[in-house]
Design a protein around this motif. Structure first.
Motif, PDB file in Angstrom:
ATOM      1  N   PHE A   1      -6.737  -2.903  -3.911  1.00 12.77           N
ATOM      2  CA  PHE A   1      -5.577  -2.739  -4.783  1.00 12.77           C
ATOM      3  C   PHE A   1      -5.335  -1.259  -5.086  1.00 12.77           C
ATOM      4  CE2 PHE A   1      -3.559  -2.713  -9.043  1.00 12.77           C
ATOM      5  CZ  PHE A   1      -2.351  -3.282  -8.675  1.00 12.77           C
ATOM      6  N   PHE A   2      -6.417  -0.530  -5.380  1.00 17.25           N
ATOM      7  CA  PHE A   2      -6.281   0.903  -5.640  1.00 17.25           C
ATOM      8  C   PHE A   2      -5.663   1.604  -4.443  1.00 17.25           C
ATOM      9  CE2 PHE A   2      -7.692   5.306  -5.912  1.00 17.25           C
ATOM     10  CZ  PHE A   2      -7.411   5.610  -7.233  1.00 17.25           C
ATOM     11  N   SER A   3      -6.090   1.236  -3.238  1.00 15.96           N
ATOM     12  CA  SER A   3      -5.549   1.881  -2.032  1.00 15.96           C
ATOM     13  C   SER A   3      -4.049   1.634  -1.903  1.00 15.96           C
ATOM     14  CB  SER A   3      -6.278   1.392  -0.775  1.00 15.96           C
ATOM     15  OG  SER A   3      -5.878   0.091  -0.420  1.00 15.96           O
ATOM     16  N   LEU A   4      -3.593   0.492  -2.376  1.00 18.52           N
ATOM     17  CA  LEU A   4      -2.169   0.150  -2.281  1.00 18.52           C
ATOM     18  C   LEU A   4      -1.320   0.894  -3.308  1.00 18.52           C
ATOM     19  CD1 LEU A   4      -2.523  -3.696  -1.722  1.00 18.52           C
ATOM     20  CD2 LEU A   4      -1.989  -1.948   0.005  1.00 18.52           C
ATOM     21  N   ILE A   5      -1.901   1.232  -4.449  1.00 17.09           N
ATOM     22  CA  ILE A   5      -1.123   1.878  -5.512  1.00 17.09           C
ATOM     23  C   ILE A   5      -1.414   3.364  -5.667  1.00 17.09           C
ATOM     24  CG2 ILE A   5      -0.887  -0.291  -6.788  1.00 17.09           C
ATOM     25  CD1 ILE A   5      -2.985   0.856  -8.807  1.00 17.09           C
ATOM     26  N   TYR A   6      -2.381   3.882  -4.908  1.00 25.61           N
ATOM     27  CA  TYR A   6      -2.823   5.265  -5.124  1.00 25.61           C
ATOM     28  C   TYR A   6      -1.687   6.279  -5.007  1.00 25.61           C
ATOM     29  CZ  TYR A   6      -4.825   9.799  -4.804  1.00 25.61           C
ATOM     30  OH  TYR A   6      -5.071  11.121  -5.026  1.00 25.61           O
ATOM     31  N   LYS A   7      -0.876   6.193  -3.969  1.00 26.67           N
ATOM     32  CA  LYS A   7       0.179   7.201  -3.778  1.00 26.67           C
ATOM     33  C   LYS A   7       1.175   7.194  -4.934  1.00 26.67           C
ATOM     34  CE  LYS A   7      -0.269   7.621   1.153  1.00 26.67           C
ATOM     35  NZ  LYS A   7       0.320   7.539   2.480  1.00 26.67           N
ATOM     36  N   LYS A   8       1.474   6.022  -5.459  1.00 20.28           N
ATOM     37  CA  LYS A   8       2.385   5.933  -6.606  1.00 20.28           C
ATOM     38  C   LYS A   8       1.720   6.534  -7.853  1.00 20.28           C
ATOM     39  CE  LYS A   8       6.040   4.319  -6.943  1.00 20.28           C
ATOM     40  NZ  LYS A   8       7.323   5.003  -6.806  1.00 20.28           N
TER      41      LYS A   8
END
Length: 150
Positions: free
Chosen positions: A74-81
């Motif tokens: 989940f962190f990998s999916l939201i990190y850029k945001k």
């Protein structure tokens, strides 16, 4: 998505978190820290997990790492945001560690068969600090290190 980074980060965060949980439990109670793993297994098996043997210890460890990998994914999916909003590795770590604490304590544990542990502010603060330090900081640092081009 960098699967090697996710595996590495999940293993590191999961290992740091369970070691911190073991140490915290041992220093608070003086009891064998494998009880922590039986407690994790009780999320599926209920109170029977606490009297189980090695199978419950391994089940708890497996479940712990599954959860760590889900939070890492989940962190990998939201990190850029998150980076575009805050641009601060430490702040992201604190926010994500607190988020993990909220999800675990307001959703996952209450919806599981895990035994209820009475709430205490000192326990909540300690557990939140563990999650910030052992999950938030490693994930934030590792994903920042691997996304310098952002």
């Amino acid at each position: 998505m960098n699967s090697k980074l996710i595996v590495k980060a999940g293993l590191i965060a999961g290992a740091l978190d369970i070691i911190a949980a073991f140490l915290n439990f041992y220093f608070k109670t003086g009891k064998n820290p494998t009880i922590v793993l039986k407690y994790i297994a009780s999320a599926i098996f209920g109170k029977e997990a606490m009297t189980g043997g090695i199978e419950m210890i391994f089940t708890g460890l497996l479940l712990h790492f599954i959860i760590a990998f889900i939070f890492t994914l989940f962190f990998s999916l939201i990190y850029k945001k998150l980076w575009s909003w805050f641009q601060n590795t430490t702040l992201i770590a604190v926010l994500y560690g607190f988020f993990v604490w909220l999800v675990m304590n307001l959703a996952i544990v209450p919806l599981s068969r895990a035994l209820e542990i009475p709430f205490s502010w000192s326990g909540a603060i300690t557990n939140c600090i563990i999650l910030i330090t052992c999950i938030g900081l490693p994930l934030s640092y590792l994903f920042r290190k691997n996304n310098k081009a952002i």
